[in-house]
Scaffold this motif. Structure first.
Motif, PDB file in Angstrom:
ATOM      1  N   ALA A 166      -1.636  -0.597 -11.287  1.00  0.00           N
ATOM      2  CA  ALA A 166      -2.197   0.242 -10.658  1.00  0.00           C
ATOM      3  C   ALA A 166      -3.042  -0.292  -9.359  1.00  0.00           C
ATOM      4  O   ALA A 166      -3.186   0.108  -8.215  1.00  0.00           O
ATOM      5  CB  ALA A 166      -2.904   1.415 -11.301  1.00  0.00           C
ATOM      6  N   GLU A 167      -3.571  -1.418  -9.870  1.00  0.00           N
ATOM      7  CA  GLU A 167      -4.262  -2.006  -8.735  1.00  0.00           C
ATOM      8  C   GLU A 167      -3.639  -2.856  -8.043  1.00  0.00           C
ATOM      9  O   GLU A 167      -3.594  -2.935  -6.782  1.00  0.00           O
ATOM     10  CB  GLU A 167      -5.379  -2.993  -9.511  1.00  0.00           C
ATOM     11  CG  GLU A 167      -6.587  -2.416 -10.406  1.00  0.00           C
ATOM     12  CD  GLU A 167      -7.412  -3.223 -11.341  1.00  0.00           C
ATOM     13  OE1 GLU A 167      -6.770  -4.483 -11.311  1.00  0.00           O
ATOM     14  OE2 GLU A 167      -8.196  -2.813 -11.927  1.00  0.00           O
ATOM     15  N   ARG A 168      -2.586  -3.371  -8.583  1.00  0.00           N
ATOM     16  CA  ARG A 168      -1.712  -4.271  -7.677  1.00  0.00           C
ATOM     17  C   ARG A 168      -0.582  -3.364  -6.678  1.00  0.00           C
ATOM     18  O   ARG A 168      -0.689  -3.787  -5.504  1.00  0.00           O
ATOM     19  CB  ARG A 168      -0.630  -4.898  -8.438  1.00  0.00           C
ATOM     20  CG  ARG A 168       0.487  -5.828  -7.971  1.00  0.00           C
ATOM     21  CD  ARG A 168       1.659  -6.283  -8.610  1.00  0.00           C
ATOM     22  NE  ARG A 168       1.217  -6.830  -9.988  1.00  0.00           N
ATOM     23  CZ  ARG A 168       2.036  -7.087 -10.696  1.00  0.00           C
ATOM     24  NH1 ARG A 168       3.438  -7.098 -10.556  1.00  0.00           N
ATOM     25  NH2 ARG A 168       1.626  -7.837 -11.862  1.00  0.00           N
ATOM     26  N   LEU A 169      -0.492  -2.103  -7.020  1.00  0.00           N
ATOM     27  CA  LEU A 169       0.417  -1.304  -6.037  1.00  0.00           C
ATOM     28  C   LEU A 169      -0.432  -0.335  -5.436  1.00  0.00           C
ATOM     29  O   LEU A 169      -0.104   0.485  -4.657  1.00  0.00           O
ATOM     30  CB  LEU A 169       1.546  -0.739  -6.874  1.00  0.00           C
ATOM     31  CG  LEU A 169       2.407  -1.575  -7.700  1.00  0.00           C
ATOM     32  CD1 LEU A 169       3.509  -0.876  -8.489  1.00  0.00           C
ATOM     33  CD2 LEU A 169       3.217  -2.594  -6.540  1.00  0.00           C
ATOM     34  N   ASN A 170      -1.713  -0.177  -5.773  1.00  0.00           N
ATOM     35  CA  ASN A 170      -2.671   0.891  -5.066  1.00  0.00           C
ATOM     36  C   ASN A 170      -2.314   2.090  -5.287  1.00  0.00           C
ATOM     37  O   ASN A 170      -1.909   3.084  -4.289  1.00  0.00           O
ATOM     38  CB  ASN A 170      -2.844   0.550  -3.656  1.00  0.00           C
ATOM     39  CG  ASN A 170      -4.088   1.254  -2.995  1.00  0.00           C
ATOM     40  OD1 ASN A 170      -4.728   1.472  -3.346  1.00  0.00           O
ATOM     41  ND2 ASN A 170      -3.793   1.305  -1.737  1.00  0.00           N
ATOM     42  N   VAL A 171      -1.862   2.679  -6.381  1.00  0.00           N
ATOM     43  CA  VAL A 171      -1.657   3.876  -6.844  1.00  0.00           C
ATOM     44  C   VAL A 171      -2.466   4.086  -8.191  1.00  0.00           C
ATOM     45  O   VAL A 171      -3.126   3.521  -8.689  1.00  0.00           O
ATOM     46  CB  VAL A 171      -0.188   4.056  -7.188  1.00  0.00           C
ATOM     47  CG1 VAL A 171       0.587   3.854  -5.728  1.00  0.00           C
ATOM     48  CG2 VAL A 171       0.204   3.162  -8.323  1.00  0.00           C
ATOM     49  N   SER A 172      -2.319   5.740  -8.621  1.00  0.00           N
ATOM     50  CA  SER A 172      -3.056   6.014  -9.670  1.00  0.00           C
ATOM     51  C   SER A 172      -2.296   5.565 -10.821  1.00  0.00           C
ATOM     52  O   SER A 172      -1.179   5.211 -11.036  1.00  0.00           O
ATOM     53  CB  SER A 172      -3.189   7.424  -9.615  1.00  0.00           C
ATOM     54  OG  SER A 172      -2.001   8.157 -10.002  1.00  0.00           O
ATOM     55  N   ARG A 221       0.173   4.264  -0.842  1.00  0.00           N
ATOM     56  CA  ARG A 221      -0.583   5.467  -0.513  1.00  0.00           C
ATOM     57  C   ARG A 221      -0.207   5.623   1.068  1.00  0.00           C
ATOM     58  O   ARG A 221      -0.384   6.757   1.639  1.00  0.00           O
ATOM     59  CB  ARG A 221      -1.932   5.468  -0.837  1.00  0.00           C
ATOM     60  CG  ARG A 221      -2.163   5.521  -2.385  1.00  0.00           C
ATOM     61  CD  ARG A 221      -3.513   5.318  -2.646  1.00  0.00           C
ATOM     62  NE  ARG A 221      -3.841   5.703  -3.979  1.00  0.00           N
ATOM     63  CZ  ARG A 221      -4.568   5.108  -4.640  1.00  0.00           C
ATOM     64  NH1 ARG A 221      -5.580   4.300  -4.052  1.00  0.00           N
ATOM     65  NH2 ARG A 221      -4.876   5.394  -6.014  1.00  0.00           N
ATOM     66  N   ASP A 222      -0.048   4.313   1.692  1.00  0.00           N
ATOM     67  CA  ASP A 222       0.190   4.754   3.121  1.00  0.00           C
ATOM     68  C   ASP A 222       1.581   4.796   3.710  1.00  0.00           C
ATOM     69  O   ASP A 222       1.843   4.941   4.881  1.00  0.00           O
ATOM     70  CB  ASP A 222      -0.441   3.350   3.955  1.00  0.00           C
ATOM     71  CG  ASP A 222      -1.902   3.540   3.806  1.00  0.00           C
ATOM     72  OD1 ASP A 222      -2.480   2.199   3.762  1.00  0.00           O
ATOM     73  OD2 ASP A 222      -2.461   4.481   3.678  1.00  0.00           O
ATOM     74  N   LEU A 256       0.878  -0.894   0.042  1.00  0.00           N
ATOM     75  CA  LEU A 256      -0.133  -0.107  -0.053  1.00  0.00           C
ATOM     76  C   LEU A 256       0.826   1.220  -0.081  1.00  0.00           C
ATOM     77  O   LEU A 256       1.080   2.000   1.130  1.00  0.00           O
ATOM     78  CB  LEU A 256      -1.037   0.110   1.144  1.00  0.00           C
ATOM     79  CG  LEU A 256      -1.943  -1.223   1.199  1.00  0.00           C
ATOM     80  CD1 LEU A 256      -2.829  -1.113   2.296  1.00  0.00           C
ATOM     81  CD2 LEU A 256      -2.923  -1.448   0.224  1.00  0.00           C
ATOM     82  N   ARG A 266      -3.152  -0.429 -15.965  1.00  0.00           N
ATOM     83  CA  ARG A 266      -4.399  -0.551 -15.062  1.00  0.00           C
ATOM     84  C   ARG A 266      -4.028  -1.619 -13.812  1.00  0.00           C
ATOM     85  O   ARG A 266      -4.288  -1.571 -12.768  1.00  0.00           O
ATOM     86  CB  ARG A 266      -5.532  -0.924 -15.846  1.00  0.00           C
ATOM     87  CG  ARG A 266      -6.764  -0.896 -14.704  1.00  0.00           C
ATOM     88  CD  ARG A 266      -8.110  -0.760 -15.697  1.00  0.00           C
ATOM     89  NE  ARG A 266      -8.111   0.363 -16.599  1.00  0.00           N
ATOM     90  CZ  ARG A 266      -8.672   1.546 -16.075  1.00  0.00           C
ATOM     91  NH1 ARG A 266      -8.835   1.714 -15.023  1.00  0.00           N
ATOM     92  NH2 ARG A 266      -8.424   2.442 -17.073  1.00  0.00           N
ATOM     93  N   HIS A 267      -3.375  -2.702 -14.477  1.00  0.00           N
ATOM     94  CA  HIS A 267      -2.934  -3.703 -13.701  1.00  0.00           C
ATOM     95  C   HIS A 267      -2.002  -3.444 -12.489  1.00  0.00           C
ATOM     96  O   HIS A 267      -2.172  -3.757 -11.479  1.00  0.00           O
ATOM     97  CB  HIS A 267      -2.352  -4.940 -14.379  1.00  0.00           C
ATOM     98  CG  HIS A 267      -2.283  -6.315 -13.579  1.00  0.00           C
ATOM     99  ND1 HIS A 267      -2.189  -7.580 -14.323  1.00  0.00           N
ATOM    100  CD2 HIS A 267      -1.906  -6.596 -12.644  1.00  0.00           C
ATOM    101  CE1 HIS A 267      -2.081  -8.336 -13.481  1.00  0.00           C
ATOM    102  NE2 HIS A 267      -1.699  -7.955 -12.382  1.00  0.00           N
TER     103      HIS A 267
END
Length: 468
Positions: free
Chosen positions: A42-48, A4-5, A2, A39-40
């Motif tokens: 971004a979803e895996r790493l939780n970023v834009s 973003r954290d 995550l 997109r893959h």
């Protein structure tokens, strides 16, 4: 994972960049390897998605990855001999060579490598983070934050009739993304677009992938663009759009004279042809330019694109477009691309403009570029002598050289790769096979390599590459 954290004073794209480096280094085969989609990841790493695109753009500039239209990004393993990579797409081979450890990349066009604004930009960003705590930072508007768009609009405004508003400015994650949107909005498939030649290979590849009919406007023997040739193409080929540089040409470093600018502007008006001005090297002429082609053409048939990176450095990779037309489809495409750019970084760039710091930086950078060009010119005379001809550049970070003897430039390119040096063969800058005897060299290099030794090896490679 995550990101973003993450509470460290690191930026998300840097963490993504390191993750991608590790992923690429794990590649163990000799063939090309497809990397995860934007997109893959971004979803895996939780970023834009824009953060992923930002990291990919840095990797692409370093030659670690390359993109294939409608397919995605690919990486090739570092393992293996550079000399063995002798087949396939020439640009792909250049990228592969440039990403290998220990290579001297003389193919690049990176003026800010000599003097960047990375440190001031990051310092401003830290100050702004304290002023705008994360919980108070809004998501960026799809077309960029107002402060930066307004700063760019003011910078390009020259008079009450040649003016721009913030709503006329569109900012994207990188220049490739912005140009891809523009090509789609203009619906250029099958259209005739005239480009000055030699032309940046990124632009050429984007136009080709979009099915554009590219018409080249080549330089003459004096290294200049002939307005007579332009008139012929406008009259006979139905050219709808001309893509020309605002300042001296990207590869040749030579500019249109004031008289030629006026003639070109008149021809574009006469044949109702739009001008798409490439301002990526704006401000990098050794002698400050005060008159641009965009100041002479009909403002109702004018669009301008550029990026911050050439002058500011890799921490400012965003691309941008100025257009007083097509606002609805442009806004829609930028919204669909979801360029969620850092509002803090955009504010930091805007402050560099407002404070006058960017203009001072440009003054300093022009001096450094001019000094490096003069030093390279002396080295070329000493080591290459009569093996090459060229016109001294008036701007930018590169020399555009022509072999005086007929050579197999691909062989020269490959021989230099074996010596851990990357040059840019001239054919990369054309879609019709022009410039087979040309190559581009960067003079904006700060390296532990001995340039004198490298140029001696280049002279030897040119001799070995001679036909017959």
């Amino acid at each position: 994972m995550l990101m973003r954290d993450d509470k460290q004073a690191d930026f998300a794209y840097q963490a993504v960049y390191r993750y991608m480096i590790n992923l690429i280094n794990e590649v163990g085969t000799e063939g090309r390897v497809k990397l995860p989609s934007l997109r893959h990841l971004a979803e895996r790493l939780n970023v834009s998605i824009s953060t992923i695109q930002y990291a990919y753009s840095l990797l692409e500039k370093e030659g670690r990855v390359y993109s294939v239209a409608k397919s995605g990004y690919y990486a090739l393993p570092i393992a293996g001999s550079t000399a063995c990579c002798t087949t396939g797409d020439l640009l792909e081979r250049l990228y592969v060579g440039a990403r290998r450890p220990g290579m001297l990349v003389l193919s690049a066009d990176e003026p800010a490598q000599l003097l960047s604004l990375d440190a001031p930009l990051l310092q401003l960003e830290r100050e702004l983070v304290r002023q705008y705590p994360r919980q108070l930072q809004p998501y960026s508007q799809p077309c960029g934050i107002w402060e930066l768009r307004a700063a760019l609009a003011a910078r390009y405004t020259r008079s009450p009739t040649r003016c721009w508003q913030a709503d006329d400015v569109y900012i994207g994650a990188d220049l490739r993304g912005v140009l891809a949107i523009l090509i789609e909005v203009l619906a250029l498939k099958g259209a005739a677009v005239l480009v000055e030649s030699p032309c940046d290979w990124l632009i050429l590849r984007l136009l080709q992938d979009a099915g554009v009919r590219v018409i080249e406007w080549p330089c003459n023997e004096q290294g200049r663009l002939d307005p007579g040739y332009l008139e012929q193409q406008l009259r006979t080929e139905g050219v709808q759009l001309a893509l020309l540089s605002s300042t001296p040409g990207l590869a040749t470093g030579n500019a249109l004279s004031v008289a030629d600018q006026a003639q070109v502007a008149g021809l574009l008006e006469q044949y109702d042809c739009w001008l798409l001005e490439n301002d990526t090297h704006g401000g990098l002429a050794f002698e400050a330019c005060t008159r641009y082609l965009r100041d002479l053409v009909n403002p109702e048939r004018l669009m301008v694109f550029s990026s911050f990176e050439k002058a500011m450095g890799p921490e400012a990779p965003y691309g941008y477009l100025l257009s007083r037309h097509l606002s609805t489809p442009l806004q829609r495409q930028f919204l669909l691309r979801a360029f969620r750019l850092s509002s803090i970084r955009q504010r930091a760039i805007a402050r560099l403009y407002h404070s006058g710091r960017f203009d001072q930086h440009l003054d300093d950078l022009r001096i450094v570029l001019k000094e490096h060009a003069a030093a390279m010119q002396a080295r070329l005379a000493q080591h290459l002598g009569e093996r090459v001809t060229y016109r001294a550049p008036q701007a930018g970070a590169t020399f555009w050289l022509r072999s005086t003897e007929a050579v197999d430039m691909r062989r020269v390119f490959q021989n230099m790769l074996a010596r851990q040096v990357v040059i840019a063969p001239g054919e990369l800058f054309s879609v019709t096979g022009l410039y087979q005897q040309h190559f581009r060299l960067s003079h904006a290099v700060s390296t532990h390599h001995s340039l004198d030794l490298v140029l001696e090896e280049l002279a030897q490679a040119l001799k070995q590459g001679q036909h017959g």
